[in-house]
Design a protein around this motif. Structure first.
Motif, PDB file in Angstrom:
ATOM      1  N   GLU A   1       0.789  -1.241  -0.069  1.00 58.18           N
ATOM      2  CA  GLU A   1       0.145  -0.040   0.023  1.00 58.18           C
ATOM      3  C   GLU A   1       0.945   1.198  -0.047  1.00 58.18           C
ATOM      4  OE1 GLU A   1      -2.166   0.179   3.632  1.00 58.18           O
ATOM      5  OE2 GLU A   1      -0.656   0.323   4.828  1.00 58.18           O
ATOM      6  N   GLN A   2       0.236   2.201  -0.795  1.00 53.41           N
ATOM      7  CA  GLN A   2       1.226   3.654  -0.730  1.00 53.41           C
ATOM      8  C   GLN A   2       0.996   4.478   0.341  1.00 53.41           C
ATOM      9  OE1 GLN A   2      -0.080   5.220  -4.570  1.00 53.41           O
ATOM     10  NE2 GLN A   2       1.549   6.419  -4.469  1.00 53.41           N
ATOM     11  N   ARG A   3       1.978   4.824   1.209  1.00 50.81           N
ATOM     12  CA  ARG A   3       1.780   5.476   2.326  1.00 50.81           C
ATOM     13  C   ARG A   3       2.228   7.061   2.004  1.00 50.81           C
ATOM     14  NH1 ARG A   3       1.942   3.044   7.214  1.00 50.81           N
ATOM     15  NH2 ARG A   3       1.550   4.928   8.088  1.00 50.81           N
ATOM     16  N   ASP A   4       1.423   7.871   3.066  1.00 50.25           N
ATOM     17  CA  ASP A   4       1.541   9.300   3.111  1.00 50.25           C
ATOM     18  C   ASP A   4       2.854   9.588   3.154  1.00 50.25           C
ATOM     19  OD1 ASP A   4       1.214  11.599   3.513  1.00 50.25           O
ATOM     20  OD2 ASP A   4       0.289  11.728   5.678  1.00 50.25           O
TER      21      ASP A   4
ATOM     22  N   ARG B   1      -7.256   7.144  10.079  1.00 47.07           N
ATOM     23  CA  ARG B   1      -6.388   7.078   8.923  1.00 47.07           C
ATOM     24  C   ARG B   1      -7.408   6.873   7.598  1.00 47.07           C
ATOM     25  NH1 ARG B   1      -1.691   3.307   8.819  1.00 47.07           N
ATOM     26  NH2 ARG B   1      -3.181   1.962   8.879  1.00 47.07           N
TER      27      ARG B   1
ATOM     28  N   LYS C   1      -0.152  12.070  12.752  1.00 49.44           N
ATOM     29  CA  LYS C   1       0.755  13.333  12.451  1.00 49.44           C
ATOM     30  C   LYS C   1       1.468  13.748  14.029  1.00 49.44           C
ATOM     31  CE  LYS C   1       0.734  14.542   8.248  1.00 49.44           C
ATOM     32  NZ  LYS C   1       1.146  13.195   7.837  1.00 49.44           N
TER      33      LYS C   1
ATOM     34  N   LEU D   1      -3.048   5.874   1.349  1.00 48.61           N
ATOM     35  CA  LEU D   1      -3.127   6.025   2.958  1.00 48.61           C
ATOM     36  C   LEU D   1      -2.735   6.976   3.489  1.00 48.61           C
ATOM     37  CD1 LEU D   1      -5.044   4.381   4.854  1.00 48.61           C
ATOM     38  CD2 LEU D   1      -2.741   3.046   5.448  1.00 48.61           C
ATOM     39  N   CYS D   2      -3.537   8.067   4.013  1.00 45.64           N
ATOM     40  CA  CYS D   2      -2.983   9.175   4.777  1.00 45.64           C
ATOM     41  C   CYS D   2      -3.222   8.777   6.415  1.00 45.64           C
ATOM     42  CB  CYS D   2      -3.666  10.361   4.426  1.00 45.64           C
ATOM     43  SG  CYS D   2      -3.260  10.846   2.635  1.00 45.64           S
ATOM     44  N   ASP D   3      -2.169   9.475   7.191  1.00 47.26           N
ATOM     45  CA  ASP D   3      -2.257   9.592   8.576  1.00 47.26           C
ATOM     46  C   ASP D   3      -3.565  10.334   8.849  1.00 47.26           C
ATOM     47  OD1 ASP D   3       0.279   8.608   8.620  1.00 47.26           O
ATOM     48  OD2 ASP D   3       1.229  10.729   8.753  1.00 47.26           O
TER      49      ASP D   3
ATOM     50  N   TYR E   1       4.042  12.808   3.627  1.00 47.00           N
ATOM     51  CA  TYR E   1       4.400  14.099   4.433  1.00 47.00           C
ATOM     52  C   TYR E   1       4.732  13.905   5.887  1.00 47.00           C
ATOM     53  CZ  TYR E   1       2.794  15.841  -0.038  1.00 47.00           C
ATOM     54  OH  TYR E   1       2.476  16.104  -1.381  1.00 47.00           O
ATOM     55  N   ILE E   2       5.705  14.838   6.410  1.00 50.17           N
ATOM     56  CA  ILE E   2       5.666  14.685   7.937  1.00 50.17           C
ATOM     57  C   ILE E   2       4.771  15.734   8.460  1.00 50.17           C
ATOM     58  CG2 ILE E   2       8.082  14.221   7.717  1.00 50.17           C
ATOM     59  CD1 ILE E   2       8.752  16.977   8.451  1.00 50.17           C
ATOM     60  N   SER E   3       4.007  16.584   7.760  1.00 49.96           N
ATOM     61  CA  SER E   3       3.065  17.740   8.590  1.00 49.96           C
ATOM     62  C   SER E   3       1.798  17.414   7.665  1.00 49.96           C
ATOM     63  CB  SER E   3       3.707  18.955   8.099  1.00 49.96           C
ATOM     64  OG  SER E   3       3.765  19.691   6.882  1.00 49.96           O
ATOM     65  N   GLY E   4       0.722  18.273   8.061  1.00 51.97           N
ATOM     66  CA  GLY E   4      -0.541  18.144   7.351  1.00 51.97           C
ATOM     67  C   GLY E   4      -0.544  18.701   6.139  1.00 51.97           C
TER      68      GLY E   4
END
Ligand code: SF4
Ligand code: SF4
Lengths: 97, 402
Positions: free
Chosen positions: A2-5, B214, B229, B222-224, A7-10
């Protein structure tokens, strides 16, 4: 995998529906009476106050005027602003019934 | 040839900022930070520093300007004190949550009410839990060196750094300071690269609402959720201790001065009594320790340099051999205990270190703290322990009520 986010921030990629289909949060939905809608009765670009005022940008500036109910939050501003009262806010449960 | 000048702490800070060449500075003057903001605006006005100095109507806006500029890739600087820092509070959280490498000086001053323009560390202490790295300096040389290090740390780990130094005690006191060489600073500090390149070609949405869960975004990635965060911030903060130590060592190699990474020690090798402090009071404690040694009391000092992330391991190691720990601190968790001593106690839990610890709240609102008074307090502690008081209530040094 699965592809993960990444970014470290929002931060997220701008896209329609980035926050999911928010339209299902609403109780009311706008229903247009197309026989009263000004651009449609005149057959030319006019009015479009619903498009201008919609805070969610889900109304099209087109003939006929269309509302994307997947993201409409049901605030009723379009109905409030519509000069010939062509938009009516209807309870979703009533629609379902 | 080295360039050594006799300057105040605020001038040292201004010269450091000039050397790191920020693109944007936004600061609102407040005592005792004022002369720092003035000096920087003079540099910009006179063309000595090619930065945009944004004049704002208050501290909340000052940090907001820095947040915006840092997001799009500018190196930024701000500075404040006391109630000015508190006025920033919302944005202090925001900067850390946004993982922006902003560097801010907090020229430590007591907070109102009642009003005080004088020094203690309640201001930055009250911002302890915002997710910033906090470094406390003990003299003016450390101020100039720490600000330069702060940029390298912040830009490596994407966490903002607050460089704290005591108002008036350092900010307005002149000391000899060696000014680092411009070329060497360029080598030490590579240009800032933002964590995300934001441009018309790569538009992004910054800080929209995050959900408890999530979820997949519109592209199926898939986003946090909010919690992931926030966890990433904590994880990065804990890991930043390595970076802070590496940067301190690298700075020592490049400029010949290593002020200690997370903490510094003074004659602790054989010390039975270890005095702990943060900032200039720890420097004062070294004078106290020296005089105690003349009286045959084996005292040493641990100066906490990095308060967040709290250097738990380094503290436990430094205090391992102590028979008595005495903490002098200028901040208070009202209704509980001194801020530094509570954290030390939590760091020692489970380590097997059971030396009695006595803590003194000292120098609030600028009340003078002399080395002699620190030494006397240590002796008083020893007397109390000898008479069977293992731990006692926090003592407010030189505070007379009733
Ligand atoms: S109800 Fe509100 S959100 Fe929905 S179309 Fe009308 S103005 Fe837009
Ligand atoms: S505001 Fe009313 S009349 Fe005007 S375009 Fe919209 S629906 Fe039609």
């Amino acid at each position: 995998m699965e592809q993960r986010d990444k970014y470290i921030s929002g931060i997220c990629t701008p896209a329609i529906g980035e926050a999911g289909k928010t339209g299902d949060w609403s109780d009311l939905k706008p229903v247009i009476d197309h026989s009263k809608c000004i651009p449609e009765t005149k057959g030319k670009a006019a009015c479009f106050l619903c498009w201008l005022y919609c805070p969610d940008g889900v109304v099209t500036m087109s003939i006929p005027v269309e509302i994307d109910l997947d993201y409409c939050k049901g605030c009723g501003i379009c109905a409030e602003e519509c000069p010939p009262n062509a938009i009516r806010m209807v309870r979703k449960v009533e629609c379902d019934e | 040839m080295s360039d050594t000048r006799i300057i105040t702490g605020n001038e040292a800070a201004a010269l450091a900022v000039k050397l790191v060449e920020p693109n944007v500075i936004a600061a609102y003057p407040i005592t005792p930070q004022t002369s720092l903001a003035e000096k920087l605006s003079t540099f910009v006005e006179g063309g000595e520093l090619r930065a945009e100095y944004v004049r704002v109507e208050g501290e909340h806006s000052a940090l907001t300007v820095c947040i915006s500029a840092s997001t799009v890739g500018a190196r930024v600087f701000t500075a404040t004190s006391s109630n000015g820092l508190l006025y920033m509070h919302e944005q202090i959280h925001w900067a850390a949550g946004s993982r922006l490498p902003i560097v801010m000086c907090c020229v430590n001053r007591g907070v109102g009410a009642p009003w005080s323009i004088f020094n203690d560390q309640q201001d930055s202490f009250s911002q302890r839990d915002t997710g910033w790295i906090q470094i406390y300096c003990r003299d003016n040389q450390e101020i100039i060196d720490t600000i330069i290090q702060a940029y390298r740390i912040a830009e490596a780990v994407y966490i903002p750094v607050m460089v704290c130094y005591d108002g008036f005690v350092l900010s307005h006191t002149m000391m000899p300071v060696e000014i680092p060489d411009y070329g060497k600073v360029r080598e030490f500090l590579p240009p800032y690269k933002p964590s995300v390149d934001i441009s018309p070609e790569n538009p992004v949405t910054v800080n929209p609402v995050f959900f408890p869960w999530r979820r997949e975004n519109a592209e199926g990635v898939l986003c946090d959720g909010y919690m992931e965060k926030r966890y990433k911030l904590q994880d990065a903060l804990l890991k930043s201790t390595d970076t802070i130590e590496e940067v301190s060592t690298a700075y020592g190699q490049a400029f010949g001065r290593d002020h200690g990474g997370l903490l510094w020690e003074h004659m602790t090798d054989d010390a039975e009594i270890v005095i702990v402090g943060m900032g200039s009071i720890a420097a004062e404690a070294t004078v106290a320790a020296d005089s105690l040694r003349k009286e045959g009391i084996r005292a040493g000092v641990v100066g906490i340099r990095v308060f967040r992330p709290f250097p738990r391991k380094a503290i436990a190691t430094a205090l391992k051999k102590a028979k008595v720990i005495v903490v002098f601190e200028k901040c208070m968790s009202y209704g509980c205990d001194g801020g530094v001593s509570s954290d030390i106690k939590s760091a020692l839990y489970g380590t097997g270190i059971e030396a009695p610890m006595h803590n003194y709240i000292a120098g609030l609102g600028g009340r003078d703290v002399k080395a002699r008074e620190l030494a006397d307090a240590v002796k008083e502690t020893i007397t109390r322990i000898d008479s069977g008081t293992e731990e006692n209530e926090t003592t407010w040094l030189n505070c007379h009520t009733g």
